[in-house]
Scaffold this active site. Structure first.
Site, PDB file in Angstrom:
ATOM      1  N   ARG A 122       0.821  -1.233   0.000  1.00 45.15           N
ATOM      2  CA  ARG A 122       0.000   0.000   0.000  1.00 45.15           C
ATOM      3  C   ARG A 122       0.844   1.268   0.000  1.00 45.15           C
ATOM      4  O   ARG A 122       0.404   2.324   0.453  1.00 45.15           O
ATOM      5  CB  ARG A 122      -0.988   0.022   1.172  1.00 45.15           C
ATOM      6  CG  ARG A 122      -1.988  -1.102   1.115  1.00 45.15           C
ATOM      7  CD  ARG A 122      -3.249  -0.775   1.894  1.00 45.15           C
ATOM      8  NE  ARG A 122      -4.205  -1.856   1.761  1.00 45.15           N
ATOM      9  CZ  ARG A 122      -4.262  -2.902   2.573  1.00 45.15           C
ATOM     10  NH1 ARG A 122      -3.439  -2.999   3.591  1.00 45.15           N
ATOM     11  NH2 ARG A 122      -5.143  -3.830   2.370  1.00 45.15           N
ATOM     12  N   LYS A 144       3.397  11.578 -11.097  1.00 43.92           N
ATOM     13  CA  LYS A 144       2.536  10.759 -11.965  1.00 43.92           C
ATOM     14  C   LYS A 144       3.255   9.446 -12.226  1.00 43.92           C
ATOM     15  O   LYS A 144       4.391   9.439 -12.711  1.00 43.92           O
ATOM     16  CB  LYS A 144       2.263  11.465 -13.293  1.00 43.92           C
ATOM     17  CG  LYS A 144       1.193  12.535 -13.211  1.00 43.92           C
ATOM     18  CD  LYS A 144       0.810  13.025 -14.604  1.00 43.92           C
ATOM     19  CE  LYS A 144      -0.238  14.124 -14.526  1.00 43.92           C
ATOM     20  NZ  LYS A 144      -0.523  14.713 -15.846  1.00 43.92           N
ATOM     21  N   GLU A 186      10.422  19.049 -24.390  1.00 48.86           N
ATOM     22  CA  GLU A 186       9.722  19.356 -23.131  1.00 48.86           C
ATOM     23  C   GLU A 186      10.302  20.611 -22.472  1.00 48.86           C
ATOM     24  O   GLU A 186       9.588  21.345 -21.792  1.00 48.86           O
ATOM     25  CB  GLU A 186       9.804  18.169 -22.157  1.00 48.86           C
ATOM     26  CG  GLU A 186       9.108  16.900 -22.630  1.00 48.86           C
ATOM     27  CD  GLU A 186       7.611  16.872 -22.335  1.00 48.86           C
ATOM     28  OE1 GLU A 186       7.070  17.878 -21.834  1.00 48.86           O
ATOM     29  OE2 GLU A 186       6.983  15.833 -22.627  1.00 48.86           O
ATOM     30  N   LYS A 228       7.968  23.337 -13.174  1.00 45.04           N
ATOM     31  CA  LYS A 228       7.078  22.200 -12.909  1.00 45.04           C
ATOM     32  C   LYS A 228       6.756  22.112 -11.422  1.00 45.04           C
ATOM     33  O   LYS A 228       5.603  21.876 -11.048  1.00 45.04           O
ATOM     34  CB  LYS A 228       7.696  20.887 -13.407  1.00 45.04           C
ATOM     35  CG  LYS A 228       6.783  19.715 -13.126  1.00 45.04           C
ATOM     36  CD  LYS A 228       6.855  18.611 -14.110  1.00 45.04           C
ATOM     37  CE  LYS A 228       5.745  17.605 -13.820  1.00 45.04           C
ATOM     38  NZ  LYS A 228       5.812  16.425 -14.654  1.00 45.04           N
ATOM     39  N   GLU A 238      -3.936  17.671 -10.938  1.00 44.19           N
ATOM     40  CA  GLU A 238      -4.409  18.172 -12.239  1.00 44.19           C
ATOM     41  C   GLU A 238      -5.912  18.475 -12.265  1.00 44.19           C
ATOM     42  O   GLU A 238      -6.654  18.022 -13.117  1.00 44.19           O
ATOM     43  CB  GLU A 238      -4.043  17.167 -13.348  1.00 44.19           C
ATOM     44  CG  GLU A 238      -4.020  17.842 -14.721  1.00 44.19           C
ATOM     45  CD  GLU A 238      -3.409  16.959 -15.808  1.00 44.19           C
ATOM     46  OE1 GLU A 238      -2.322  16.408 -15.578  1.00 44.19           O
ATOM     47  OE2 GLU A 238      -4.018  16.856 -16.864  1.00 44.19           O
ATOM     48  N   ARG A 242      -2.271  22.369 -13.608  1.00 44.53           N
ATOM     49  CA  ARG A 242      -1.300  21.342 -14.043  1.00 44.53           C
ATOM     50  C   ARG A 242      -1.543  20.951 -15.508  1.00 44.53           C
ATOM     51  O   ARG A 242      -0.623  20.506 -16.190  1.00 44.53           O
ATOM     52  CB  ARG A 242      -1.358  20.115 -13.121  1.00 44.53           C
ATOM     53  CG  ARG A 242      -0.252  19.128 -13.451  1.00 44.53           C
ATOM     54  CD  ARG A 242      -0.020  18.100 -12.362  1.00 44.53           C
ATOM     55  NE  ARG A 242       1.011  17.174 -12.778  1.00 44.53           N
ATOM     56  CZ  ARG A 242       1.649  16.328 -11.991  1.00 44.53           C
ATOM     57  NH1 ARG A 242       1.357  16.291 -10.702  1.00 44.53           N
ATOM     58  NH2 ARG A 242       2.570  15.525 -12.466  1.00 44.53           N
ATOM     59  N   ASN A 246       0.449  20.124 -20.319  1.00 42.52           N
ATOM     60  CA  ASN A 246       0.090  19.327 -21.491  1.00 42.52           C
ATOM     61  C   ASN A 246       0.084  20.153 -22.776  1.00 42.52           C
ATOM     62  O   ASN A 246      -0.457  19.709 -23.795  1.00 42.52           O
ATOM     63  CB  ASN A 246      -1.294  18.691 -21.286  1.00 42.52           C
ATOM     64  CG  ASN A 246      -1.259  17.668 -20.170  1.00 42.52           C
ATOM     65  OD1 ASN A 246      -0.276  16.964 -20.001  1.00 42.52           O
ATOM     66  ND2 ASN A 246      -2.326  17.613 -19.393  1.00 42.52           N
ATOM     67  N   HIS A 249       0.358  18.484 -26.156  1.00 46.82           N
ATOM     68  CA  HIS A 249       0.186  17.039 -25.967  1.00 46.82           C
ATOM     69  C   HIS A 249      -1.054  16.468 -26.654  1.00 46.82           C
ATOM     70  O   HIS A 249      -1.088  15.280 -26.949  1.00 46.82           O
ATOM     71  CB  HIS A 249       0.170  16.687 -24.472  1.00 46.82           C
ATOM     72  CG  HIS A 249       1.548  16.676 -23.860  1.00 46.82           C
ATOM     73  ND1 HIS A 249       2.343  17.798 -23.803  1.00 46.82           N
ATOM     74  CD2 HIS A 249       2.279  15.668 -23.299  1.00 46.82           C
ATOM     75  CE1 HIS A 249       3.490  17.486 -23.211  1.00 46.82           C
ATOM     76  NE2 HIS A 249       3.479  16.205 -22.903  1.00 46.82           N
ATOM     77  N   HIS A 253      -0.344  13.313 -28.790  1.00 53.37           N
ATOM     78  CA  HIS A 253      -0.905  11.978 -28.547  1.00 53.37           C
ATOM     79  C   HIS A 253      -1.544  11.415 -29.804  1.00 53.37           C
ATOM     80  O   HIS A 253      -1.443  10.211 -30.083  1.00 53.37           O
ATOM     81  CB  HIS A 253      -1.911  12.016 -27.393  1.00 53.37           C
ATOM     82  CG  HIS A 253      -1.248  12.251 -26.061  1.00 53.37           C
ATOM     83  ND1 HIS A 253      -1.907  12.790 -24.979  1.00 53.37           N
ATOM     84  CD2 HIS A 253       0.028  12.047 -25.654  1.00 53.37           C
ATOM     85  CE1 HIS A 253      -1.057  12.896 -23.960  1.00 53.37           C
ATOM     86  NE2 HIS A 253       0.118  12.444 -24.349  1.00 53.37           N
ATOM     87  N   HIS A 267       8.262  10.686 -28.139  1.00 57.20           N
ATOM     88  CA  HIS A 267       7.273  11.521 -27.439  1.00 57.20           C
ATOM     89  C   HIS A 267       7.666  13.001 -27.463  1.00 57.20           C
ATOM     90  O   HIS A 267       6.848  13.862 -27.817  1.00 57.20           O
ATOM     91  CB  HIS A 267       7.102  11.032 -26.001  1.00 57.20           C
ATOM     92  CG  HIS A 267       6.195  11.890 -25.186  1.00 57.20           C
ATOM     93  ND1 HIS A 267       4.836  11.921 -25.388  1.00 57.20           N
ATOM     94  CD2 HIS A 267       6.460  12.794 -24.200  1.00 57.20           C
ATOM     95  CE1 HIS A 267       4.290  12.797 -24.547  1.00 57.20           C
ATOM     96  NE2 HIS A 267       5.263  13.339 -23.811  1.00 57.20           N
TER      97      HIS A 267
HETATM   98  N1  GLY Z   1       3.813  15.356 -17.739  1.00 56.51           N
HETATM   99  C1  GLY Z   1       2.767  16.175 -17.319  1.00 56.51           C
HETATM  100  C2  GLY Z   1       2.555  16.194 -15.849  1.00 56.51           C
HETATM  101  O1  GLY Z   1       3.372  15.685 -15.097  1.00 56.51           O
HETATM  102  O2  GLY Z   1       1.555  16.689 -15.424  1.00 56.51           O
END
Ligand code: GLY
Length: 371
Positions: A122, A144, A186, A228, A238, A242, A246, A249, A253, A267
């Site tokens: 957990r 993430k 990025e 960031k 997000e 946040r 993107n 993106h 995508h 990417h």
């Molecule tokens: N890669 C986008 C984020 O971490 O929100």
């Protein structure tokens, strides 16, 4: 010199250390986190060949033992199969709640190891040691984690913040020029979304940074990570800001899906092309002057990066086909396309309900090489 960026998230706050030689110093950096002198390392076979010995030496010099599982390199490793293999390996190694898992690698290993750590008993703590530029400026920071499924990329995962990130600028020397520039996609994104001064700095220093200047590389990573960290501190899961990360993106995508997530398009390359298309869309909507997308594209070209759809080898679907792929994007809410658009360089915002006709026009012109 090492720079520290703090990600401020209450009890889940942590430092991102940025500098040369941090892998060799990993033991000293990690010691305060360890309840006992033992860690489990998840990595991939390619990265292990390049950096594992240095990491193990850096741990053993302060008396930390380590076990390592090296997974196959590549996006296919972000799978249920490799996740269960990793979790079972960690259990067999008797990694306990108070222990620390180390992710040594690029975004694939960071995402997979972070998710394994999130669900093991957990939740155990983990340390990110990102070895690609993309992972240093984006995926290792912000918590993430996850894997891909047949239904799409990153559709299964968890928010699980690392306890420490060690971004060793020296390891960037081992990247191919293509991988480095993909990560740079990025970096440019940060300037474009929120810091025009940083974008100007990149216009001035990008070419020298790309050929290997470590001080400039460290500064680019520091500024990217700081942006960031600030955004994640405001909006960890997000719900709002946040989403600005993107930028580019939604286009990316669709292009990645159209090229089968293959070597045709990395990417970060898709992010760079996507940023140019997002600025083109913004100009057509009258949100910013046409000079802005032209300036974005000029910088990408000056860096020798993929900039336009014609830079992607092989055939692509037509504009309607690409739009259909966009409709699968995670950012679609109630069937409405959400884009990150901009009022100028450094001024991105979340645009709800963008007219698909405008986007179709941008894509059609891009496919016809009219952009
Ligand atoms: N890669 C986008 C984020 O971490 O929100």
């Amino acid at each position: 010199m090492t720079n520290t960026v703090r990600v401020s998230l209450d009890t889940r706050s942590y430092d991102v250390q940025i500098g040369c030689g941090l892998i060799g110093d990993a033991g000293r950096q990690m010691s305060p986190l360890l309840a006992r002198p033992r860690v489990a390392i998840l990595t991939d076979e390619k990265v292990a060949g390049l950096h594992l010995e240095a990491l193990r030496d850096g741990l053993s010099v302060v008396g930390i033992d380590s076990d390592t599982l090296a997974l196959p390199p590549g996006e296919a490793t972000k799978s249920w199969a490799q996740l269960s293999r990793s979790v079972e390996w960690l259990l067999e190694r008797r990694i306990e709640r108070r222990d620390v898992v180390v992710a040594l690698g690029g975004g694939v290993i960071g995402d997979l190891a972070g998710f394994a750590a999130a669900i093991l008993r957990r939740g155990v703590r983990f340390v990110q040691i990102p070895t690609s530029l993309l992972a240093q400026v984006d995926s290792s920071v912000g918590g993430k984690t996850g894997i891909n499924t047949p239904q799409g990329k990153n559709l299964v995962g968890a928010f699980h913040q690392p306890s420490l990130v060690l971004a060793d600028i020296g390891v960037l020397d081992t990247l191919s020029a293509r991988d480095f520039l993909a990560g740079y996609g990025e970096v440019v994104k940060y300037g474009l979304l929120g810091d025009a001064g940083f974008f100007e700095w990149l216009e001035r220093h990008g070419p020298v940074l790309a050929v290997g200047d470590r001080e400039l590389r460290a500064e680019a990573v520091r500024r990217s990570v700081q942006m960031k960290a600030d955004i994640v501190a405001r909006d960890e899961t997000e719900q709002g800001d946040r989403a600005l990360l993107n930028l580019g993106h939604t286009f990316c995508h669709a292009l990645e899906a159209a090229t089968g997530y293959s070597e045709r398009l990395l990417h970060g390359e898709g992010v760079a092309i996507g940023c140019a298309l997002a600025f083109e869309t913004s100009a057509r909507l009258g949100l910013c002057p046409q000079e802005e997308p032209s300036r974005v594209r000029a910088h990408l070209k000056a860096m020798g990066m993929k900039t336009d759809l014609r830079d992607i080898p092989g055939d692509l679907p037509d504009a309607d086909g690409l739009l259909a792929l966009m409709a699968q994007d995670k950012k679609v809410i109630d069937g409405q396309l959400r884009f990150i658009l901009a009022r100028g360089i450094g001024q991105a915002f979340v645009a709800e309900d963008v007219d698909p006709g405008i986007v179709r026009g941008v894509l059609a012109d891009a496919l016809d090489s009219r952009i």
